[in-house]
Design a protein around this motif. Structure first.
Motif: not given
Length: 781
Positions: A531-550
């Motif tokens: 988990y990366e903590g505070p994450t921009t929408l861009r990074r969440a999409l680029e790195q395909s992070r699941n928690i920000p998407a939910v």
């Protein structure tokens, strides 16, 4: 010398008189018989006038964008041509060998009938007496009756059939000219291997139109007509040539069509066939099958296989070849990486065959470096006893240890036995003969690929599986598979429309949500379990992070995300569950690719289609399709999403595609337990999607370290795009994504440039003039 020459002359004269009397008797009998039979059977015959509107069964052809044939559908493979489309030398060869009196007789050749009867009575020899017109009558009417426009088998045999054949021949001659009769005959004569008519025969055996045949080729066609099943050069070339040289060419000389010198010279030339005994396999079998099913549903099987429609498709042959190659090579790479070597399924010795007698059709075709071809094992020594030996056609080649290193087997005898039929890749050629090879095997994994033109919706390439022969199930159009992270851009599109921006922050942290009564909590995790903590929408999409998407789905509202998915026509009937954010929805590849094409096309989805026009044999248009546009999202939202997805390719999960050095955007997708892997990406002009998986839902590799969209699907996508960029673009002048007027580019504190819908950008940072950033400018997360 005889002592009584006068007596001998008397005997000869007496025999001659008897022969003349017999001939006159036979002639009278035949003439009388014909007259009687004509009267008896005249009322029990089909209407010859039906020929006025008769349309023979012809081939329905699918054409690529450039006019080349993609596929053909027919019961009788026929190409209808006119009289002048047949080379004079071919007409002469047929007349000389089949009916030298064609221009003089009235449908029947009395002299041939008399001679046939005489030979039958006197010598017991039977020869054909049918004229071309009689043969035509037999082909058109006496094998089949015209009834209500549909031919029905008559089942007539023997004398009755022959008599009716004569009557019909006479009636045909009364109604039609010799030129018309010969043309009808030329378009119906059987040529073998499913081909009908001289044009189809010429293309079948010599790969050229009938009007371009040489003398010896024309004589070969004429020689085949008698019994194509027995005389086909593909079946019995020696007999075909013997009839050409010893019958057809001498008959042409005897009738004055050619000189004796020309006949002798032609007979000295070898019989060289250039066509194929069977129609070549379609380069796009899955694409063609989709169209075939549609045509049959719309127009019926009779029209599809008999009516000779011409179907203009949207297929790009070069891109289709690239798609075929990318799928084949990509699946073989994964198979080597994830599977052990599987014992060959076929052994010639076990089948009772000899290694020397085995032949493969593939061996008769040209071979190039990179081709996969069958080979027969002729030696499989133990470790240290030398390389394996393989036979490819008449040649043998070594298989060194480097050629099978991927199997992790110590020696050839641990891989196969003598007589096994295996696959090899040709690595080098010497004098057009394989010199070095590497061991291959048919992968059991499946994949599909679809390429769609962004601005029209035209399908440029389609592959529905590894092998159409193995499975006709089209995984591009029929298989509904879980989308995985491919669905995340739909969630973020809804978020952008709600006011979120590329720099909006989501907290990437462990979460748990109530799932309802008697249900365990829903606790999604990231792919890497970190988990990366505070994450921009861009990074969440680029790195395909699941928690920000939910969390983004929760912020927008599950029902709203469902509504957006329906706008994209993605996923069918969806339920507003949190798991939707991680791709629990199912869709076909073609629908997913169509949905992604919305982003580079300024928010407009074009209905995918494969056929532009359908015309009948007369050239009348039966169907015409044009691009159909559907406003899906705003142009500014589409541009922001495109800019975000470009980041996926530049530095995210799809970063390996940055090596293509082209304006690209896209998204990887991996389903839980590694059962499905995806990559869908685009440039300004085309959107391409790849899916890889098994037909049954099981992991690709291990359940904890399986293949992902980046390792399985993306390399196949890149192979295809590399060819697309090279053959359909100018690398020095790459296209650019259209930028709407209300897009603001802002330099962030990190020094990178970000795109915002005007009015949503941070006000404390420098706003630039609305022009797109250079493709090579990176942006730190």
């Amino acid at each position: 010398m005889s002592d009584n020459p006068t007596g001998e002359r008397r005997i000869v004269v007496r025999i001659a008189k008897q022969a003349i009397i017999a001939a006159l008797f036979i002639t009278a009998a035949v003439a009388g018989g014909i007259s009687g039979f004509l009267f008896a059977y005249a009322d029990d015959l089909p209407e010859i006038s039906a020929l006025d509107n008769y349309q023979p069964k012809t081939i329905t052809r699918l054409l690529a964008r450039d006019g080349q044939v993609v596929a053909e559908f027919a019961v009788e493979r026929r190409v209808v041509v006119g009289y002048d489309d047949i080379a004079p030398v071919l007409r002469q060869a047929i007349l000389a060998s089949e009916d030298a009196d064609f221009e003089q007789h009235f449908g029947l050749s009395i002299s041939r009938i008399v001679m046939t009867a005489f030979n039958d009575v006197v010598y017991g020899q039977r020869f054909g007496a049918s004229t071309i017109t009689q043969q035509l009558a037999r082909m058109l009417f006496l094998q089949e009756y015209m009834q209500g426009g549909v031919f029905q088998r008559t089942g007539m045999r023997g004398v009755e059939r022959k008599i009716k054949e004569m009557i019909v021949a006479i009636q045909i001659e009364k109604r039609y000219t010799k030129r018309e009769i010969f043309t009808l005959y030329a378009n119906h004569v059987t040529m073998g291997h499913g081909a009908y008519g001289l044009e189809a025969g010429s293309r079948l055996y010599f790969d050229k139109p009938a009007k371009d045949l040489s003398l010896e080729e024309a004589a070969t066609i004429a020689a085949i007509i008698q019994t194509p099943a027995r005389l086909s050069p593909f079946v019995n070339p020696d007999q075909a040539r013997s009839r050409r040289d010893n019958y057809v060419l001498p008959r042409m000389a005897a009738e004055g069509f050619i000189s004796q010198n020309d006949a002798s010279a032609a007979a000295q030339r070898p019989l060289v066939v250039k066509g194929q005994p069977m129609p070549e396999r379609s380069i796009a079998p899955y694409f063609a099958e989709e169209i075939r099913k549609t045509l049959e549903q719309k127009f019926g099987a009779d029209a599809l296989y008999h009516a000779g429609m011409v179907v203009q498709t949207t297929l790009d042959l070069e891109l289709q070849e690239a798609a075929n190659r990318a799928i084949d090579r990509g699946l073989r790479r994964i198979d080597k990486r994830r599977s052990s070597f599987r014992k060959p399924a076929r052994n010639l010795i076990a089948e009772g065959q000899s290694i020397e007698g085995f032949k493969s059709v593939r061996w008769s075709q040209p071979m190039a470096v990179g081709d996969i071809v069958p080979a027969v094992v002729t030696a499989a020594p133990k470790r240290g006893a030398g390389p394996a030996r393989l036979r490819i056609g008449p040649h043998e080649v070594d298989l060194p240890p480097a050629g099978y290193a991927w199997t992790r087997r110590p020696a050839p005898d641990a891989l196969f036995t003598v007589g096994d039929v295996v696959e090899v890749e040709i690595r080098t050629l010497r004098d057009d003969v394989p010199a070095t090879v590497a061991l291959e095997q048919t992968p059991i994994l499946e994949a599909s690929l679809v390429a769609i033109d962004n601005r029209t919706g035209e399908i440029r390439a389609m592959v529905g599986g590894f092998s159409f022969d193995r499975s006709k199930f089209n995984r591009a159009t029929q298989a509904r598979r879980q989308l995985g992270s491919i669905f995340k851009p739909i969630v973020y599109t809804a978020a952008i429309d709600k006011g979120f921006t590329p720099v909006s922050i989501f907290i990437d942290e462990p979460v748990s949500f109530e799932a309802g009564p008697n249900q365990p909590p829903y606790a999604p995790m990231n792919y890497d379990r970190t988990y990366e903590g505070p994450t921009t929408l861009r990074r969440a999409l680029e790195q395909s992070r699941n928690i920000p998407a939910v969390k983004a789905l929760i912020e927008v509202g599950p029902a709203q995300v469902v509504e957006y998915a329906q706008r994209f026509e993605l996923g069918g009937k969806l339920q507003p569950y949190l798991s939707l954010a991680l791709g629990s929805a199912e869709a076909t590849l073609v629908d997913a690719v169509s949905a992604y094409s919305v982003f580079p096309n300024q928010g407009v989805r074009m209905t995918p289609y494969a056929v532009t026009t359908i015309v009948d044999r007369e050239g009348s248009v039966l169907e015409q399709n044009r691009p159909q546009a559907h406003e899906t999202i705003r142009a500014d939202t589409a541009f922001v999403m495109t800019n975000l997805l470009r980041g996926v390719v530049q530095r995210g999960t799809g970063a390996s595609a940055a090596s293509l050095n082209w304006p690209l955007a896209g998204k990887t997708g991996t389903v839980d337990d590694y059962t499905d892997t995806w990559f869908i990406g685009f440039d300004p002009n085309i959107t391409v999607g790849v899916w890889v998986g098994y037909d049954e839902k099981k992991p690709i590799g291990g359940s904890s370290n399986g293949e992902t969209g980046a390792t399985a699907a993306l390399p196949i996508w890149m192979d295809f795009m590399r060819t697309y960029i090279d053959v359909r673009n100018d690398r020095k002048n790459p296209p650019s994504f259209d930028t709407p007027g209300n897009i603001a580019f802002v330099t962030l504190e990190s020094g990178t440039t970000e795109a915002f819908i005007n009015g949503t950008q941070p006000q404390t940072l420098q706003t630039l003039e609305p022009e797109p950033p250079p493709a090579e400018v990176p942006a730190t997360p």
